[in-house]
Design a protein around this motif. Structure first.
Motif, mmCIF file in Angstrom:
data_model
loop_
_atom_site.group_PDB
_atom_site.id
_atom_site.type_symbol
_atom_site.label_atom_id
_atom_site.label_comp_id
_atom_site.label_asym_id
_atom_site.label_seq_id
_atom_site.Cartn_x
_atom_site.Cartn_y
_atom_site.Cartn_z
ATOM 1 N N LEU B 8 32.313 48.280 43.540
ATOM 2 C CA LEU B 8 33.327 48.796 42.565
ATOM 3 C C LEU B 8 34.576 48.307 42.563
ATOM 4 N N SER B 9 34.955 48.525 43.747
ATOM 5 C CA SER B 9 36.586 48.208 43.828
ATOM 6 C C SER B 9 36.662 46.604 43.761
ATOM 7 N N LEU B 11 34.922 44.788 42.132
ATOM 8 C CA LEU B 11 34.536 44.196 40.650
ATOM 9 C C LEU B 11 35.644 44.462 39.780
ATOM 10 N N ILE B 12 36.310 45.632 40.097
ATOM 11 C CA ILE B 12 37.710 45.874 39.192
ATOM 12 C C ILE B 12 38.846 44.730 39.570
ATOM 13 N N ARG B 13 38.981 44.796 41.052
ATOM 14 C CA ARG B 13 40.115 43.831 41.303
ATOM 15 C C ARG B 13 39.836 42.445 40.746
ATOM 16 N N ARG B 14 38.770 42.096 40.768
ATOM 17 C CA ARG B 14 38.391 40.737 40.557
ATOM 18 C C ARG B 14 38.618 40.329 39.021
ATOM 19 N N ASN B 15 38.064 41.667 38.380
ATOM 20 C CA ASN B 15 37.890 41.344 36.781
ATOM 21 C C ASN B 15 39.003 42.136 35.751
ATOM 22 N N ALA B 16 39.367 43.105 36.269
ATOM 23 C CA ALA B 16 39.890 43.994 35.339
ATOM 24 C C ALA B 16 41.474 43.236 34.876
ATOM 25 N N THR B 17 41.687 43.563 33.712
ATOM 26 C CA THR B 17 43.095 43.117 33.130
ATOM 27 C C THR B 17 44.104 43.641 33.955
ATOM 28 N N ARG B 18 45.129 42.844 34.283
ATOM 29 C CA ARG B 18 46.373 43.024 34.867
ATOM 30 C C ARG B 18 47.385 42.730 34.045
ATOM 31 N N HIS B 19 48.119 43.951 33.441
ATOM 32 C CA HIS B 19 49.072 43.707 32.238
ATOM 33 C C HIS B 19 50.328 43.074 32.852
ATOM 34 N N ALA B 20 50.851 42.159 32.425
ATOM 35 C CA ALA B 20 52.096 41.641 32.803
ATOM 36 C C ALA B 20 53.122 42.012 32.173
ATOM 37 N N ALA B 21 54.207 42.207 32.771
ATOM 38 C CA ALA B 21 55.443 42.810 31.990
ATOM 39 C C ALA B 21 56.152 41.793 31.246
ATOM 40 N N PRO B 22 56.435 41.872 29.766
ATOM 41 C CA PRO B 22 57.014 40.756 29.098
ATOM 42 C C PRO B 22 58.421 40.252 29.803
ATOM 43 N N LEU B 25 61.057 42.435 28.431
ATOM 44 C CA LEU B 25 61.285 43.863 28.908
ATOM 45 C C LEU B 25 62.392 43.994 30.027
#
Lengths: 176, 224
Positions: B8-9, B11-22, B25
């Motif tokens: 699970l770990s 899976l999340i680390r590889r695929n979930a979206t990491r939101h980049a700070a604009p 900002l």
């Protein structure tokens, strides 16, 4: 070093982590930007309290407090559910892949959207421990400090969050 | 097939979206900190050093500061002349808004009809504030009242948006300005002026919704 130099050297490098956490906790980009901006000002004001501590969990603690204050302010639905099925379905429905994607990309995109939707459907207290653990790689003790709860609570929340995610995502792992 | 924690770990680390700070900002925060820092250290900083610091500011800081200065010159100064304002207005309007919500009256003339609300102000103010019906666009008119701001009677109009309230404070001004946003205690304050009146919309609505409201208002005003 002046306070500003301390801020620029120690706190600013963690802005990415701060924004990612805020964006996962709040509903819109604007809300996340507002929260990070507010939290940064607060961090600057209390920079003396940082002392020798690790700046990343310290900043993330301020960010999550700001986010939860904002969530309370705009609270429109009961937050008692651990996992919001309707939210999950809605997020999945929104995420219609485009037909033009090549097969591999399509699969990857679908996986990402599904995982995102599942995390997003977690209640904020469960979502934040997942983000802190899996995205920021904080250990239990650091998460406990950020969230200001005992380590045992962190562990039980993580277990609950993982249980929910596992139930929603078990079908994906077959395709891996 | 079920996932263990490790699967699970990853899976999340590889695929979930990491939101980049604009980047905007980052720039905004650095500017904010620079301004806060300057404000705090000003009394002890010799003027010459301060001037040098100004020239070495990164360009976003310099341009934001310039924009702020321009905004002051264009919009705040005419205001100061008229109402003899000498402090930030957002805080007072937010306080007025909160007091009206808590203690009332939020609305002295209760009506969704602008032809009832607008005439109600006759004899109560020395100007006629515009009142628009925005119900079709999702902001039904609730009514209006008189607010007292620094010794002046001004018009306050209330609009509903779902369960939120948007209050618009209106008084005359010769200034022209596009909507400028600020935030105070979690409330969004949007200020604009159209050459005959100036408007201060205060609400706990999200920024985009507030901007939409201002946009609708300006369209209605332009159509008149």
């Amino acid at each position: 070093m002046s306070n500003r130099q301390v801020f620029e050297a120690l706190v600013l490098p963690h802005l990415g982590a701060a924004y990612n956490l805020a964006r996962w906790l709040l509903r819109s980009e604007q809300a996340a930007e507002d929260a990070v901006q507010e939290a940064s000002m607060r961090a600057f004001r209390y920079i003396e309290t940082l002392r020798g501590d690790d700046a990343r969990p310290w900043l993330l603690g301020i960010v999550r407090n700001t986010c939860f204050t904002m969530l309370e302010r705009t609270r429109s639905q009961p937050q008692s559910v651990d996992f919001d099925e309707a939210e999950f379905e809605a997020a999945l429905g929104e995420a219609q892949p485009r037909d033009t994607d090549p097969e591999m990309q399509l699969q990857k995109r679908r996986t990402r959207l599904q995982i995102d939707a599942a995390i997003r459907a977690l209640s904020p207290p469960l979502r934040e421990v997942i983000v802190l653990r899996e995205f920021e790689d904080l250990d239990y003790a650091q998460i406990a400090k950020v969230v200001a709860v005992p380590i045992g609570t962190v562990m039980s929340r993580l277990a609950r969050a993982r249980g929910k995610l596992r139930a929603m995502l078990s079908s994906i792992s077959l395709g891996e | 097939m079920s996932l263990d924690d490790q699967d699970l770990s990853s899976l999340i680390r590889r695929n979930a979206t990491r939101h980049a700070a604009p980047d905007t900002l980052r720039a905004a925060i650095r500017t904010q900190i620079a301004l806060a820092d300057a404000g705090r250290t000003e009394p002890t900083t010799p003027p010459k050093a301060a001037r040098r610091a100004w020239f070495t500011l990164p360009w976003p800081t310099a341009s934001v500061s310039f924009a702020l200065g321009l905004a002051c010159a264009l919009f705040v100064l005419p205001l100061v002349q008229r109402l003899d304002l000498n402090g930030p207005l957002d805080a007072e309007l937010v306080a007025d808004h909160v007091r009206a919500l808590q203690l009332g009256p939020l609305i002295e003339v209760v009506s969704t009809d602008r032809h009832t609300v607008k005439p109600w102000f006759q004899g109560r103010l020395d100007y006629a504030p515009p009142v628009f019906d925005l119900a079709a666009q999702g902001f039904p008119l609730m009514g209006g009242r008189i607010e007292h701001l620094r010794g002046n009677a001004i018009a306050a109009l209330a609009y509903a948006r779902n369960r939120h309230v948007v209050e618009v404070f209106v008084w005359p001004s010769a200034a022209m300005s596009v909507p400028l946003r600020s935030q105070h205690k979690g409330f969004n304050v949007l200020h604009w002026a159209d050459g005959s009146m100036q408007y201060w919309a205060v609400s706990d609505l999200e920024r985009t919704e507030m901007e939409r409201f201002a946009q609708l208002w300006r369209e209605q005003a332009a159509a008149q």
